[in-house]
Design a protein around this motif. Structure first.
Motif, short mmCIF file in Angstrom:
data_model
loop_
_atom_site.label_atom_id
_atom_site.label_comp_id
_atom_site.label_asym_id
_atom_site.label_seq_id
_atom_site.Cartn_x
_atom_site.Cartn_y
_atom_site.Cartn_z
N LEU A 135 12.26 0.76 2.52
CA LEU A 135 10.63 -0.17 2.33
C LEU A 135 10.82 -1.16 0.92
CD1 LEU A 135 8.34 2.95 2.51
CD2 LEU A 135 8.67 1.17 4.09
N ILE A 136 11.56 -0.63 0.04
CA ILE A 136 11.87 -1.51 -1.14
C ILE A 136 12.24 -2.87 -0.65
CG2 ILE A 136 12.68 -1.77 -3.29
CD1 ILE A 136 12.28 1.16 -3.74
N ARG A 137 13.43 -2.62 0.05
CA ARG A 137 14.07 -4.08 0.42
C ARG A 137 13.33 -4.91 1.27
NH1 ARG A 137 17.95 -1.66 3.24
NH2 ARG A 137 17.34 -2.32 5.58
N ASN A 148 -1.18 9.79 2.80
CA ASN A 148 -0.07 10.15 3.77
C ASN A 148 -0.70 10.82 5.10
OD1 ASN A 148 -0.95 12.21 1.67
ND2 ASN A 148 0.18 13.56 2.90
N ASP A 149 -1.99 11.43 4.96
CA ASP A 149 -2.75 11.98 6.26
C ASP A 149 -3.91 11.05 6.71
OD1 ASP A 149 -4.17 12.41 4.06
OD2 ASP A 149 -4.65 14.56 4.71
N LEU A 175 0.92 -1.23 -0.11
CA LEU A 175 -0.09 0.20 0.00
C LEU A 175 0.90 1.35 -0.21
CD1 LEU A 175 -2.87 1.09 0.19
CD2 LEU A 175 -2.35 1.30 2.65
N LEU A 176 1.86 1.24 0.98
CA LEU A 176 2.80 2.40 0.88
C LEU A 176 3.34 2.61 -0.39
CD1 LEU A 176 4.39 1.78 4.27
CD2 LEU A 176 2.51 3.70 3.84
N LEU A 177 3.96 1.80 -1.00
CA LEU A 177 4.74 1.79 -2.29
C LEU A 177 4.15 2.25 -3.57
CD1 LEU A 177 7.35 -0.99 -1.72
CD2 LEU A 177 7.95 1.40 -1.45
N LYS A 178 2.83 1.49 -3.42
CA LYS A 178 1.85 1.96 -4.53
C LYS A 178 1.51 3.18 -4.49
CE LYS A 178 -2.56 0.64 -4.01
NZ LYS A 178 -3.63 -0.41 -3.99
N PRO A 210 -5.87 8.52 8.92
CA PRO A 210 -5.75 7.69 10.16
C PRO A 210 -5.50 6.45 10.05
CG PRO A 210 -8.11 8.35 9.88
CD PRO A 210 -7.36 9.26 8.69
N ASN A 211 -4.83 5.91 11.09
CA ASN A 211 -4.57 4.56 11.15
C ASN A 211 -5.78 3.59 10.70
OD1 ASN A 211 -1.95 5.18 11.42
ND2 ASN A 211 -1.99 4.30 13.58
N LYS A 212 -6.96 4.08 11.27
CA LYS A 212 -8.35 2.99 10.96
C LYS A 212 -8.29 3.30 9.60
CE LYS A 212 -13.04 3.35 11.84
NZ LYS A 212 -13.54 3.31 10.72
N GLU A 213 -8.22 4.27 8.78
CA GLU A 213 -8.41 4.24 7.32
C GLU A 213 -7.57 3.37 6.60
OE1 GLU A 213 -11.07 4.81 5.81
OE2 GLU A 213 -12.17 6.46 7.53
N ILE A 214 -6.14 3.50 7.02
CA ILE A 214 -5.30 2.44 6.44
C ILE A 214 -5.58 1.01 6.66
CG2 ILE A 214 -2.72 1.99 6.72
CD1 ILE A 214 -3.07 4.53 5.55
N ALA A 215 -6.31 0.91 7.99
CA ALA A 215 -6.31 -0.48 8.39
C ALA A 215 -7.39 -1.16 7.32
CB ALA A 215 -6.87 -0.75 9.72
N ASN A 216 -8.60 -0.15 7.12
CA ASN A 216 -9.72 -0.47 6.14
C ASN A 216 -9.08 -0.82 4.95
OD1 ASN A 216 -11.37 -0.30 8.20
ND2 ASN A 216 -12.06 1.75 7.65
N LEU A 217 -7.99 -0.15 4.38
CA LEU A 217 -7.64 -0.30 2.81
C LEU A 217 -6.72 -1.72 2.88
CD1 LEU A 217 -6.18 3.04 2.30
CD2 LEU A 217 -7.85 2.03 0.97
#
Length: 240
Positions: free
Chosen positions: A226-228, A180-181, A164-167, A183-190
């Motif tokens: 991150l890539i490594r 990038n902004d 997700l981060l690299l994409k 909340p962790n809850k929305e990151i988790a939902n993704l």
């Protein structure tokens, strides 16, 4: 210059990268955008009414809107798509004429163009040369969804987070965008996880120097790490 001509020029400029409107000539663009009107949706607005999606088609001018499903029993959310400028919905309703059991929520103040679904269907019937763009966009979305299903089925949560981060890293600036902004809850939902698990993994990435995390923002500090990490995860998975 009339008001309609001014609006047309504005929309053409704003949506110059929208796959549905690219390569339209001036006559097609004029008739296409004449179907739409502009709407402003405040942050946290939710579209839970399937009738609204069934009868209207939307193109996003600005802001982020998530398309998600909810587990009726446990209330757990899963974000299927994070839509932004140039994206459209509801494509399924446009193509098959059936109601689509999904929900939408504005993560920012959003501005959209809205058109009656039946009017748009009739426009494509009258302008069949542009229907190919709809099919290409649908195919692209299906591939994204296919990759998402594979990721959530076969990859562990840390790998999903790295993907997700690299994409969402801008290939030119190398900056993290779109998420990038959040909340962790929305990151988790993704990625089909929980806020607590995502927070734990993000803290590890912060500690190893790959991310800089503040109260309302996340930045890439060392992209190579991150890539490594992702390459190591793939190598370990392949060996096992």
């Amino acid at each position: 210059m009339g008001k309609e001509e001014t609006s047309l020029g504005k929309y053409l400029l704003q949506l110059k990268d929208c796959e549905l409107t690219q390569e339209m000539n001036s006559k097609s663009s004029e008739s296409f955008f004449s179907l739409f009107h502009e709407e402003i949706w405040p942050k946290n607005s939710c579209i839970l009414n399937q009738e609204k999606l069934f009868y209207h088609f939307y193109i996003i001018l600005s802001g982020r809107i998530k398309m998600y499903q909810v587990d009726a029993i446990h209330g757990k959310e899963l974000t299927l798509f994070l839509l932004t400028k140039n994206d459209v919905f509801d494509l399924s309703c446009l193509l098959d004429g059936c109601k689509h059991n999904v929900y939408y929520e504005c993560l920012d103040d959003a501005k959209v163009l809205a058109a009656p679904m039946e009017d748009l269907r009739n426009w494509f019937k009258d302008n069949p040369e542009h229907y190919q763009k709809i099919l290409m966009y649908a195919g692209k979305q299906l591939r994204v969804l296919e990759n998402f299903v594979s990721d959530i089925t076969f990859s562990d949560i840390f790998t999903r987070l790295l993907n997700l981060l690299l994409k969402n890293v801008n290939q030119n600036s190398k900056n993290l965008e779109l998420i990038n902004d959040l909340p962790n809850k929305e990151i988790a939902n993704l990625i089909g996880s929980t806020r607590a698990v995502v927070n734990r993994h993000l803290q590890k990435l912060k500690q190893n120097g790959s991310l800089k995390i503040s109260r309302k923002k996340m930045e890439i500090k060392n992209l190579k790490i991150l890539i490594r990490l992702l390459e190591d995860k793939k190598h370990t998975s392949y060996k096992s």
